[in-house]
Design a protein around this motif. Structure first.
Motif, PDB file in Angstrom:
ATOM      1  N   TRP A 302       5.100  26.301  10.033  1.00  0.00           N
ATOM      2  CA  TRP A 302       4.403  27.133   9.055  1.00  0.00           C
ATOM      3  C   TRP A 302       4.590  26.595   7.645  1.00  0.00           C
ATOM      4  N   SER A 303       3.606  26.848   6.799  1.00  0.00           N
ATOM      5  CA  SER A 303       3.809  26.637   5.368  1.00  0.00           C
ATOM      6  C   SER A 303       4.759  27.723   4.869  1.00  0.00           C
ATOM      7  N   PRO A 304       5.546  27.458   3.826  1.00  0.00           N
ATOM      8  CA  PRO A 304       6.473  28.470   3.318  1.00  0.00           C
ATOM      9  C   PRO A 304       5.808  29.784   2.918  1.00  0.00           C
ATOM     10  N   ASP A 305       4.520  29.753   2.507  1.00  0.00           N
ATOM     11  CA  ASP A 305       3.844  31.000   2.156  1.00  0.00           C
ATOM     12  C   ASP A 305       3.155  31.646   3.359  1.00  0.00           C
ATOM     13  N   GLY A 306       3.234  30.996   4.537  1.00  0.00           N
ATOM     14  CA  GLY A 306       2.695  31.563   5.769  1.00  0.00           C
ATOM     15  C   GLY A 306       1.192  31.503   5.915  1.00  0.00           C
ATOM     16  N   ARG A 307       0.510  30.814   5.005  1.00  0.00           N
ATOM     17  CA  ARG A 307      -0.946  30.819   5.025  1.00  0.00           C
ATOM     18  C   ARG A 307      -1.552  29.662   5.813  1.00  0.00           C
ATOM     19  N   ARG A 308      -0.766  28.635   6.112  1.00  0.00           N
ATOM     20  CA  ARG A 308      -1.269  27.483   6.847  1.00  0.00           C
ATOM     21  C   ARG A 308      -0.222  27.023   7.857  1.00  0.00           C
ATOM     22  N   ILE A 309      -0.667  26.228   8.818  1.00  0.00           N
ATOM     23  CA  ILE A 309       0.206  25.657   9.837  1.00  0.00           C
ATOM     24  C   ILE A 309      -0.080  24.158   9.902  1.00  0.00           C
ATOM     25  N   VAL A 310       0.968  23.351   9.934  1.00  0.00           N
ATOM     26  CA  VAL A 310       0.824  21.920  10.150  1.00  0.00           C
ATOM     27  C   VAL A 310       1.256  21.622  11.584  1.00  0.00           C
ATOM     28  N   PHE A 311       0.533  20.734  12.253  1.00  0.00           N
ATOM     29  CA  PHE A 311       0.861  20.411  13.634  1.00  0.00           C
ATOM     30  C   PHE A 311       0.432  18.984  13.947  1.00  0.00           C
ATOM     31  N   THR A 312       0.870  18.477  15.077  1.00  0.00           N
ATOM     32  CA  THR A 312       0.536  17.124  15.513  1.00  0.00           C
ATOM     33  C   THR A 312      -0.556  17.183  16.566  1.00  0.00           C
ATOM     34  N   SER A 313      -1.534  16.277  16.468  1.00  0.00           N
ATOM     35  CA  SER A 313      -2.625  16.219  17.443  1.00  0.00           C
ATOM     36  C   SER A 313      -3.082  14.779  17.625  1.00  0.00           C
ATOM     37  N   ASN A 314      -3.536  14.464  18.842  1.00  0.00           N
ATOM     38  CA  ASN A 314      -4.134  13.151  19.089  1.00  0.00           C
ATOM     39  C   ASN A 314      -5.632  13.281  19.346  1.00  0.00           C
ATOM     40  N   ARG A 315      -6.250  14.270  18.728  1.00  0.00           N
ATOM     41  CA  ARG A 315      -7.674  14.549  18.965  1.00  0.00           C
ATOM     42  C   ARG A 315      -8.578  13.401  18.544  1.00  0.00           C
ATOM     43  N   THR A 316      -8.106  12.507  17.694  1.00  0.00           N
ATOM     44  CA  THR A 316      -8.903  11.332  17.321  1.00  0.00           C
ATOM     45  C   THR A 316      -8.336  10.048  17.915  1.00  0.00           C
ATOM     46  N   GLY A 317      -7.372  10.172  18.837  1.00  0.00           N
ATOM     47  CA  GLY A 317      -6.762   9.004  19.455  1.00  0.00           C
ATOM     48  C   GLY A 317      -5.290   8.898  19.129  1.00  0.00           C
ATOM     49  N   ALA A 318      -4.956   8.510  17.906  1.00  0.00           N
ATOM     50  CA  ALA A 318      -3.565   8.428  17.477  1.00  0.00           C
ATOM     51  C   ALA A 318      -3.039   9.808  17.120  1.00  0.00           C
ATOM     52  N   ARG A 319      -1.752  10.005  17.295  1.00  0.00           N
ATOM     53  CA  ARG A 319      -1.134  11.288  16.957  1.00  0.00           C
ATOM     54  C   ARG A 319      -0.909  11.386  15.450  1.00  0.00           C
ATOM     55  N   GLN A 320      -1.512  12.396  14.847  1.00  0.00           N
ATOM     56  CA  GLN A 320      -1.512  12.544  13.412  1.00  0.00           C
ATOM     57  C   GLN A 320      -1.242  13.995  13.035  1.00  0.00           C
ATOM     58  N   PRO A 321      -0.784  14.253  11.810  1.00  0.00           N
ATOM     59  CA  PRO A 321      -0.596  15.632  11.357  1.00  0.00           C
ATOM     60  C   PRO A 321      -1.906  16.270  10.907  1.00  0.00           C
ATOM     61  N   TYR A 322      -2.112  17.524  11.308  1.00  0.00           N
ATOM     62  CA  TYR A 322      -3.292  18.307  10.948  1.00  0.00           C
ATOM     63  C   TYR A 322      -2.850  19.637  10.355  1.00  0.00           C
ATOM     64  N   LEU A 323      -3.779  20.294   9.672  1.00  0.00           N
ATOM     65  CA  LEU A 323      -3.562  21.626   9.133  1.00  0.00           C
ATOM     66  C   LEU A 323      -4.535  22.602   9.778  1.00  0.00           C
ATOM     67  N   MET A 324      -4.106  23.856   9.933  1.00  0.00           N
ATOM     68  CA  MET A 324      -5.004  24.913  10.398  1.00  0.00           C
ATOM     69  C   MET A 324      -4.536  26.247   9.845  1.00  0.00           C
ATOM     70  N   ASN A 325      -5.419  27.235   9.904  1.00  0.00           N
ATOM     71  CA  ASN A 325      -5.064  28.596   9.527  1.00  0.00           C
ATOM     72  C   ASN A 325      -4.185  29.214  10.619  1.00  0.00           C
ATOM     73  N   PRO A 326      -3.470  30.292  10.312  1.00  0.00           N
ATOM     74  CA  PRO A 326      -2.618  30.939  11.316  1.00  0.00           C
ATOM     75  C   PRO A 326      -3.367  31.467  12.537  1.00  0.00           C
ATOM     76  N   ASP A 327      -4.700  31.616  12.437  1.00  0.00           N
ATOM     77  CA  ASP A 327      -5.470  32.057  13.597  1.00  0.00           C
ATOM     78  C   ASP A 327      -6.081  30.886  14.362  1.00  0.00           C
ATOM     79  N   GLY A 328      -5.756  29.659  13.963  1.00  0.00           N
ATOM     80  CA  GLY A 328      -6.254  28.472  14.638  1.00  0.00           C
ATOM     81  C   GLY A 328      -7.550  27.917  14.081  1.00  0.00           C
TER      82      GLY A 328
END
Length: 352
Positions: A302-328
């Motif tokens: 989670w972001s410290p203010d709880g408004r965003r989430i950072v996560f790892t994904s390989n949706r484009t091939g390589a595993r990279q960090p992405y951001l999303m809202n708390p509802d996905g």
């Protein structure tokens, strides 16, 4: 009281040596990174949100499965994807970063080999000086996390189990348990004592609970070990559950799922459809945040203010960090690293 693992915590690693090592490592890894800031990533900026730290290394698909040639170092970047900088530069493996509550230090697991002599270490972000808190050559320590006051650390260790064996035998023969120690490496206490694999601990913002993976399920334990309860059973989802992360208000937990034969080793290649889930602390509200993707997604924070989430994904091939809202919703790349980040853990720190 002397440190249980035999380290003198007052002796920092030589900064000059780190600089020399960094120059060599940079030729093959660090300076090949080409960050690309997205306009939508700027929505992640908040008054309380500091930098995001993650591990970057050579593509794990080109490494030996025993981990002997894996090399990872820690890097940080702003929530907008700008200002990429290298935090650690030692040869070997540096993974599972966790920001201290003051935003000035990072705890991590590091060592010469992914499956041998991994120790809990702390790096001062401003100076790069690092100390080894556990220094235990006959066991591995992983997944550190801080108490809310920054005075203690919880981590997973096979300290009381047989010497770690090469992959994959070590993942099924070693008895990993949770331990708590002071932030200087002293006063080490064993928190769990079972035949289960206890790992991925996360200290709650209130300090009352530690969430962790208990043999593929998500459980809670009090810091003194007097109370435990199962939060999400892996049988509910038919997959292994791991890597819980508390929301800043302490009301929710993120965790990742993966097939039981792959979730134990998130660093290595995985063709499985793993996902990031969220659940309320009372066990209700279980929801898959990345259900719309068929990619391998995990290592969320989670972001410290709880408004965003950072996560790892390989949706484009390589595993990279992405951001999303708390509802996905509103998924955007944080930064394009131009190589596989390896998914070796990440964390979102507060502003110092």
């Amino acid at each position: 009281m002397k440190p249980r693992f035999g380290l003198n915590p007052d002796t920092p690693r030589s900064r000059a040596k780190q600089i020399a090592i960094a120059a060599a490592v940079a030729l093959g890894i660090a300076w090949s990174l080409a960050p690309r800031t997205t306009a939508s990533a700027k929505a992640a900026v908040g008054a309380r949100n500091g930098e995001i730290v993650f591990a970057v290394g050579q593509d794990p698909t080109r490494q030996q499965l025993d981990g002997s040639f894996l090399e990872f170092n820690l890097f940080s970047v702003s929530p907008t994807g700008e200002g990429l900088r290298q935090i650690t530069s030692a040869p070997g493996v540096e993974i599972s970063p966790a920001w201290a509550p003051d935003g000035l230090r990072i705890a991590f697991s590091g060592g010469p080999n992914l499956y041998a002599s991994m120790d809990i270490q702390i790096v001062e972000v401003a100076s790069g000086e690092t100390i080894n808190l556990t220094n235990s050559p006959t066991s591995d320590e992983y997944s550190p996390d801080w108490s809310p006051d920054g005075k203690r650390l919880v981590f997973a260790s096979a300290l009381n189990a047989p010497l770690a064996l090469p992959y994959p035998a070590h993942t099924v023969t070693n008895d990993y348990d949770l331990y708590v120690m002071n932030a200087d490496g002293r006063e080490v206490q064993r928190l769990t004592e079972s035949t289960d694999w206890d790992s991925y601990p996360a200290w709650s913002p209130s300090g009352d609970w530690i969430a962790y993976m208990r043999d593929g399920s998500i459980a809670l334990i009090s810091p003194d070990g007097s109370k435990t309860r199962l939060l999400v059973n892996q049988l509910e989802l038919g997959q292994g559950l791991y890597d819980p992360e508390w929301s800043p208000d302490g009301r929710k937990l993120l965790f990742a799922t993966a097939a039981p034969d792959t979730f134990e080793i998130p660093l290595l290649p995985c063709a499985c459809d793993s996902d990031v889930w969220v659940v309320n602390v009372d066990g209700s509200g279980l929801r898959n945040l990345t259900a719309k993707s068929d990619a391998h997604e995990y290592a969320a924070a989670w972001s410290p203010d709880g408004r965003r989430i950072v996560f790892t994904s390989n949706r484009t091939g390589a595993r990279q960090p992405y951001l999303m809202n708390p509802d996905g919703s509103n998924v955007v790349p944080l930064i394009d690293l131009q190589l596989d980040s390896g998914g070796a853990g990440l964390d979102w720190g507060p502003r110092p």
